[in-house]
Design a protein around this motif. Sequence first.
Motif, PDB file in Angstrom:
ATOM      1  N   ASP A  85       0.840  -1.200   0.000  1.00  0.00           N
ATOM      2  CA  ASP A  85       0.000   0.000   0.000  1.00  0.00           C
ATOM      3  C   ASP A  85       0.871   1.245   0.000  1.00  0.00           C
ATOM      4  N   ASN A  86       1.095   1.800  -1.186  1.00  0.00           N
ATOM      5  CA  ASN A  86       1.914   2.992  -1.338  1.00  0.00           C
ATOM      6  C   ASN A  86       1.303   3.864  -2.432  1.00  0.00           C
ATOM      7  N   PRO A  87       0.991   5.120  -2.138  1.00  0.00           N
ATOM      8  CA  PRO A  87       0.355   5.994  -3.137  1.00  0.00           C
ATOM      9  C   PRO A  87       1.167   6.140  -4.429  1.00  0.00           C
ATOM     10  N   ALA A  88       2.503   6.036  -4.309  1.00  0.00           N
ATOM     11  CA  ALA A  88       3.353   6.241  -5.482  1.00  0.00           C
ATOM     12  C   ALA A  88       3.644   4.951  -6.240  1.00  0.00           C
ATOM     13  N   LEU A  89       3.297   3.810  -5.650  1.00  0.00           N
ATOM     14  CA  LEU A  89       3.670   2.541  -6.258  1.00  0.00           C
ATOM     15  C   LEU A  89       2.555   1.513  -6.107  1.00  0.00           C
ATOM     16  N   LYS A  90       2.144   0.947  -7.225  1.00  0.00           N
ATOM     17  CA  LYS A  90       1.198  -0.157  -7.197  1.00  0.00           C
ATOM     18  C   LYS A  90       2.000  -1.452  -7.339  1.00  0.00           C
ATOM     19  N   LEU A  91       2.031  -2.238  -6.271  1.00  0.00           N
ATOM     20  CA  LEU A  91       2.803  -3.476  -6.272  1.00  0.00           C
ATOM     21  C   LEU A  91       1.990  -4.573  -5.600  1.00  0.00           C
ATOM     22  N   THR A  92       1.796  -5.668  -6.312  1.00  0.00           N
ATOM     23  CA  THR A  92       1.070  -6.804  -5.771  1.00  0.00           C
ATOM     24  C   THR A  92       1.858  -8.076  -6.034  1.00  0.00           C
ATOM     25  N   PHE A  93       1.990  -8.895  -5.001  1.00  0.00           N
ATOM     26  CA  PHE A  93       2.601 -10.210  -5.130  1.00  0.00           C
ATOM     27  C   PHE A  93       1.477 -11.249  -5.165  1.00  0.00           C
ATOM     28  N   TYR A  94       1.589 -12.213  -6.076  1.00  0.00           N
ATOM     29  CA  TYR A  94       0.601 -13.280  -6.206  1.00  0.00           C
ATOM     30  C   TYR A  94       1.272 -14.634  -5.940  1.00  0.00           C
ATOM     31  N   ASP A  95       0.485 -15.567  -5.405  1.00  0.00           N
ATOM     32  CA  ASP A  95       1.018 -16.907  -5.112  1.00  0.00           C
ATOM     33  C   ASP A  95       2.327 -16.806  -4.335  1.00  0.00           C
ATOM     34  N   THR A  96       2.310 -16.007  -3.308  1.00  0.00           N
ATOM     35  CA  THR A  96       3.512 -15.731  -2.523  1.00  0.00           C
ATOM     36  C   THR A  96       3.860 -16.898  -1.606  1.00  0.00           C
ATOM     37  N   VAL A  97       5.117 -17.326  -1.664  1.00  0.00           N
ATOM     38  CA  VAL A  97       5.594 -18.437  -0.834  1.00  0.00           C
ATOM     39  C   VAL A  97       6.870 -17.992  -0.121  1.00  0.00           C
ATOM     40  N   VAL A  98       6.915 -18.238   1.190  1.00  0.00           N
ATOM     41  CA  VAL A  98       8.097 -17.901   1.989  1.00  0.00           C
ATOM     42  C   VAL A  98       8.708 -19.181   2.540  1.00  0.00           C
ATOM     43  N   THR A  99      10.008 -19.348   2.350  1.00  0.00           N
ATOM     44  CA  THR A  99      10.734 -20.504   2.880  1.00  0.00           C
ATOM     45  C   THR A  99      11.827 -20.039   3.838  1.00  0.00           C
ATOM     46  N   GLY A 100      12.237 -20.943   4.724  1.00  0.00           N
ATOM     47  CA  GLY A 100      13.357 -20.653   5.615  1.00  0.00           C
ATOM     48  C   GLY A 100      13.012 -20.571   7.092  1.00  0.00           C
ATOM     49  N   LEU A 101      11.723 -20.475   7.440  1.00  0.00           N
ATOM     50  CA  LEU A 101      11.361 -20.342   8.850  1.00  0.00           C
ATOM     51  C   LEU A 101      11.773 -21.560   9.673  1.00  0.00           C
ATOM     52  N   GLY A 102      11.846 -22.715   9.023  1.00  0.00           N
ATOM     53  CA  GLY A 102      12.226 -23.928   9.748  1.00  0.00           C
ATOM     54  C   GLY A 102      13.641 -23.864  10.302  1.00  0.00           C
ATOM     55  N   GLY A 103      14.475 -23.013   9.740  1.00  0.00           N
ATOM     56  CA  GLY A 103      15.854 -22.882  10.218  1.00  0.00           C
ATOM     57  C   GLY A 103      16.047 -21.739  11.192  1.00  0.00           C
ATOM     58  N   PHE A 104      14.967 -21.310  11.838  1.00  0.00           N
ATOM     59  CA  PHE A 104      15.062 -20.165  12.742  1.00  0.00           C
ATOM     60  C   PHE A 104      15.985 -20.439  13.929  1.00  0.00           C
ATOM     61  N   ARG A 105      16.498 -19.356  14.510  1.00  0.00           N
ATOM     62  CA  ARG A 105      17.310 -19.419  15.729  1.00  0.00           C
ATOM     63  C   ARG A 105      16.576 -18.666  16.828  1.00  0.00           C
ATOM     64  N   ILE A 106      16.380 -19.312  17.954  1.00  0.00           N
ATOM     65  CA  ILE A 106      15.714 -18.661  19.077  1.00  0.00           C
ATOM     66  C   ILE A 106      16.714 -17.756  19.799  1.00  0.00           C
ATOM     67  N   ASN A 107      16.389 -16.497  19.954  1.00  0.00           N
ATOM     68  CA  ASN A 107      17.257 -15.557  20.674  1.00  0.00           C
ATOM     69  C   ASN A 107      16.866 -15.466  22.146  1.00  0.00           C
ATOM     70  N   ALA A 108      15.565 -15.420  22.384  1.00  0.00           N
ATOM     71  CA  ALA A 108      15.106 -15.317  23.768  1.00  0.00           C
ATOM     72  C   ALA A 108      13.614 -15.593  23.849  1.00  0.00           C
ATOM     73  N   PHE A 109      13.200 -16.096  25.001  1.00  0.00           N
ATOM     74  CA  PHE A 109      11.772 -16.226  25.292  1.00  0.00           C
ATOM     75  C   PHE A 109      11.570 -15.756  26.722  1.00  0.00           C
ATOM     76  N   ARG A 110      10.604 -14.889  26.914  1.00  0.00           N
ATOM     77  CA  ARG A 110      10.319 -14.359  28.239  1.00  0.00           C
ATOM     78  C   ARG A 110       8.840 -14.544  28.538  1.00  0.00           C
ATOM     79  N   MET A 111       8.541 -15.147  29.675  1.00  0.00           N
ATOM     80  CA  MET A 111       7.149 -15.365  30.057  1.00  0.00           C
ATOM     81  C   MET A 111       6.857 -14.681  31.390  1.00  0.00           C
TER      82      MET A 111
END
Length: 238
Positions: free
Chosen positions: A74-100
């Motif tokens: 959403d940008n007034p100067a730019l019309k940009l749309t991604f279709y059939d978007t796929v993201v890979t790599g989350l399975g290799g995440f590194r945990i930095n911290a968890f606070r409860m």
Amino acid sequence: MRVQLCVLTVVCGVAGISASAMPPFFTACSASDPALDSCIESVIRAGGRRFTQGIPELGIATLDPVHLGTVHVDNPALKLTFYDTVVTGLGGFRINAFRMYNSEGRATLDFTSNVTLKADYDMEGQLLILPIRGKGQAKIKITNLNIIVKYQYSTHDGHWRVDSYRDSYKMDRAQFKFTNLFNGNKQLSDLTSRFVNENWRVIMSEVAPPAINEITRRCVKEVEKLFTAVPSSELLRP
């Protein structure tokens, strides 16, 4: 709250679970443990990749890859749309911290991952001072994407529920590749590609928010499925 942590870890990937009992690769932490946060971090490290693969018996979808579908920038100067978007790599995440903060019903998950977004794109408008247009395939590689998710939770009928959440993020680098810019004009395409990659930080300030917010939403959605399927008493011991 160990389960909570586990679940939140789900937000980015946590261990798989059966409908009635914890799996052998997931050991519940104790709420009375003075090192509860460290315990939860260990659980996330051990089971996160397994969670991102999905747990069909609980209806939990895979998070690597995660399918985002259509993403609008959403940008007034730019019309940009991604279709059939796929993201890979989350399975290799590194945990930095968890606070409860159990007594307050809130927790924070901090993790980092290298991810790649692939999609068909349709773009026309202006990036900074440069006119741009194209329709083809897009690839965005993000190095060390650091996402922090802060969420509020409560217990209902023996199960945790995510009441609200907010996220923030930063990254070390982003690299773009767009095919068929300017209908394949090589000179204009090469010039634009150099410009986009040299100014990646400014470009990502426009492109990243809708994509990363959707990634977080999908992760939270799968974590909520885990909370619904597994009682909090199985996720966190007294």
